[in-house]
Write a protein that holds these residues in place. Structure first.
Motif, mmCIF file in Angstrom:
data_model
loop_
_atom_site.group_PDB
_atom_site.id
_atom_site.type_symbol
_atom_site.label_atom_id
_atom_site.label_comp_id
_atom_site.label_asym_id
_atom_site.label_seq_id
_atom_site.Cartn_x
_atom_site.Cartn_y
_atom_site.Cartn_z
ATOM 1 N N VAL A 65 0.850 -1.186 0.000
ATOM 2 C CA VAL A 65 0.000 0.000 0.000
ATOM 3 C C VAL A 65 0.887 1.238 0.000
ATOM 4 C CG1 VAL A 65 -1.781 1.299 1.243
ATOM 5 C CG2 VAL A 65 -1.855 -1.212 1.212
ATOM 6 N N GLU A 66 0.701 2.065 -1.017
ATOM 7 C CA GLU A 66 1.464 3.310 -1.151
ATOM 8 C C GLU A 66 0.613 4.453 -0.616
ATOM 9 O OE1 GLU A 66 4.052 4.223 -4.801
ATOM 10 O OE2 GLU A 66 2.143 5.270 -5.179
ATOM 11 N N ILE A 113 1.282 10.483 8.323
ATOM 12 C CA ILE A 113 1.832 9.161 8.021
ATOM 13 C C ILE A 113 2.921 9.334 6.976
ATOM 14 C CG2 ILE A 113 1.323 6.854 7.116
ATOM 15 C CD1 ILE A 113 -1.537 7.182 8.161
ATOM 16 N N PHE A 114 4.134 8.896 7.289
ATOM 17 C CA PHE A 114 5.279 9.087 6.403
ATOM 18 C C PHE A 114 5.014 8.437 5.044
ATOM 19 C CE2 PHE A 114 9.491 8.198 4.699
ATOM 20 C CZ PHE A 114 10.090 9.444 4.859
ATOM 21 N N PRO A 115 5.251 9.177 3.947
ATOM 22 C CA PRO A 115 5.013 8.612 2.611
ATOM 23 C C PRO A 115 5.933 7.418 2.344
ATOM 24 C CG PRO A 115 5.297 11.001 2.504
ATOM 25 C CD PRO A 115 5.683 10.575 3.887
ATOM 26 N N SER A 116 5.339 6.312 1.950
ATOM 27 C CA SER A 116 6.107 5.097 1.680
ATOM 28 C C SER A 116 5.205 4.076 1.003
ATOM 29 C CB SER A 116 6.660 4.511 2.985
ATOM 30 O OG SER A 116 7.559 3.463 2.711
ATOM 31 N N THR A 117 5.812 2.976 0.599
ATOM 32 C CA THR A 117 5.060 1.822 0.101
ATOM 33 C C THR A 117 5.129 0.769 1.202
ATOM 34 O OG1 THR A 117 5.621 2.392 -2.160
ATOM 35 C CG2 THR A 117 4.801 0.168 -1.782
ATOM 36 N N TYR A 118 4.039 0.577 1.898
ATOM 37 C CA TYR A 118 3.971 -0.246 3.107
ATOM 38 C C TYR A 118 3.668 -1.708 2.801
ATOM 39 C CZ TYR A 118 3.877 4.130 5.662
ATOM 40 O OH TYR A 118 4.208 5.358 6.176
ATOM 41 N N HIS A 119 4.200 -2.587 3.640
ATOM 42 C CA HIS A 119 3.823 -3.999 3.623
ATOM 43 C C HIS A 119 2.474 -4.112 4.343
ATOM 44 C CE1 HIS A 119 7.755 -5.502 2.366
ATOM 45 N NE2 HIS A 119 8.271 -4.596 3.184
ATOM 46 N N VAL A 120 1.695 -5.093 3.976
ATOM 47 C CA VAL A 120 0.460 -5.390 4.702
ATOM 48 C C VAL A 120 0.819 -6.433 5.752
ATOM 49 C CG1 VAL A 120 -1.862 -6.369 4.551
ATOM 50 C CG2 VAL A 120 -1.010 -4.853 2.730
ATOM 51 N N ARG A 121 0.802 -6.023 7.001
ATOM 52 C CA ARG A 121 1.147 -6.927 8.104
ATOM 53 C C ARG A 121 0.002 -7.882 8.403
ATOM 54 N NH1 ARG A 121 3.285 -5.242 14.058
ATOM 55 N NH2 ARG A 121 5.320 -5.928 13.328
ATOM 56 N N SER A 122 -1.226 -7.343 8.406
ATOM 57 C CA SER A 122 -2.387 -8.189 8.685
ATOM 58 C C SER A 122 -3.649 -7.499 8.193
ATOM 59 C CB SER A 122 -2.511 -8.471 10.192
ATOM 60 O OG SER A 122 -2.764 -7.268 10.894
ATOM 61 N N GLU A 162 2.796 -1.893 7.607
ATOM 62 C CA GLU A 162 4.124 -1.974 8.221
ATOM 63 C C GLU A 162 5.135 -1.318 7.282
ATOM 64 O OE1 GLU A 162 7.113 -5.339 10.079
ATOM 65 O OE2 GLU A 162 5.330 -5.970 9.013
ATOM 66 N N PRO A 163 5.955 -0.397 7.805
ATOM 67 C CA PRO A 163 6.918 0.266 6.919
ATOM 68 C C PRO A 163 7.961 -0.718 6.399
ATOM 69 C CG PRO A 163 7.282 0.917 9.207
ATOM 70 C CD PRO A 163 6.056 0.052 9.182
ATOM 71 N N PRO A 164 8.496 -0.438 5.207
ATOM 72 C CA PRO A 164 9.536 -1.316 4.655
ATOM 73 C C PRO A 164 10.842 -1.128 5.416
ATOM 74 C CG PRO A 164 9.254 0.609 3.269
ATOM 75 C CD PRO A 164 8.196 0.688 4.335
ATOM 76 N N ALA A 165 11.719 -2.101 5.282
ATOM 77 C CA ALA A 165 13.049 -2.024 5.890
ATOM 78 C C ALA A 165 14.076 -2.431 4.837
ATOM 79 C CB ALA A 165 13.138 -2.968 7.088
ATOM 80 N N THR A 166 15.262 -1.899 4.974
ATOM 81 C CA THR A 166 16.328 -2.289 4.060
ATOM 82 C C THR A 166 17.116 -3.438 4.668
ATOM 83 O OG1 THR A 166 17.859 -0.677 5.002
ATOM 84 C CG2 THR A 166 16.560 0.021 3.092
#
Length: 146
Positions: free
Chosen positions: A85-86, A92-101, A114-118
């Protein structure tokens, strides 16, 4: 299906009422990591946006799925791809988020973002490979010989 669909970050902040599903992207990634290994994966990216004159209600799950289904008739979406989800706004910090649940709670369907991580894929492979070469038992500090 007729309950509101809410997108919530880990801090509990909710994408405001009246958001629009402005774009659905079928993304293909072909990469080479720092270990020289080629990687390929697909993602389906849902872009949300809240206009200044936003409606006063949340989109329902049924309306969201109707839009998703209509797009999938024209865009080849991989049913096995991760859905991301972008979104971003002043809170909410702009990002492309993972769907945690995704769960039903408090009168609506809540999508936990959930925010992405490197990371370093080469290091991750090495750690997994090293860990799988041992058969140590946490209760017994003796390792098996292979």
């Amino acid at each position: 299906p007729n309950h509101p669909l809410l997108f919530v970050d880990l801090a509990g902040r909710v994408v405001p009422r009246g958001y629009h599903l402005t774009e659905i992207k079928a993304a293909n990634f072909d990469t080479i990591d720092c270990g020289g290994q080629a990687n390929h994966w697909r993602e389906t990216i849902l872009q949300l946006w809240v206009p200044k004159d936003a409606e006063r209600s949340y989109m329902t799950a049924a309306k969201f799925l109707k839009i998703f289904d209509k797009v999938s008739e024209r865009v080849p979406l991989d049913s096995e791809a991760e859905i991301r989800v972008e979104y971003g706004d002043d809170n909410i910090f702009p990002s492309t988020y993972h769907v945690r649940s995704v769960m039903y709670a408090r009168g609506g369907t809540r999508v936990q973002l959930e925010p992405p991580a490197t990371t370093c894929k080469a290091r991750d492979r090495r750690l997994v490979s090293t860990a799988s070469n041992f058969c140590c038992d946490a209760a017994t500090p003796t390792c098996c010989a292979s």
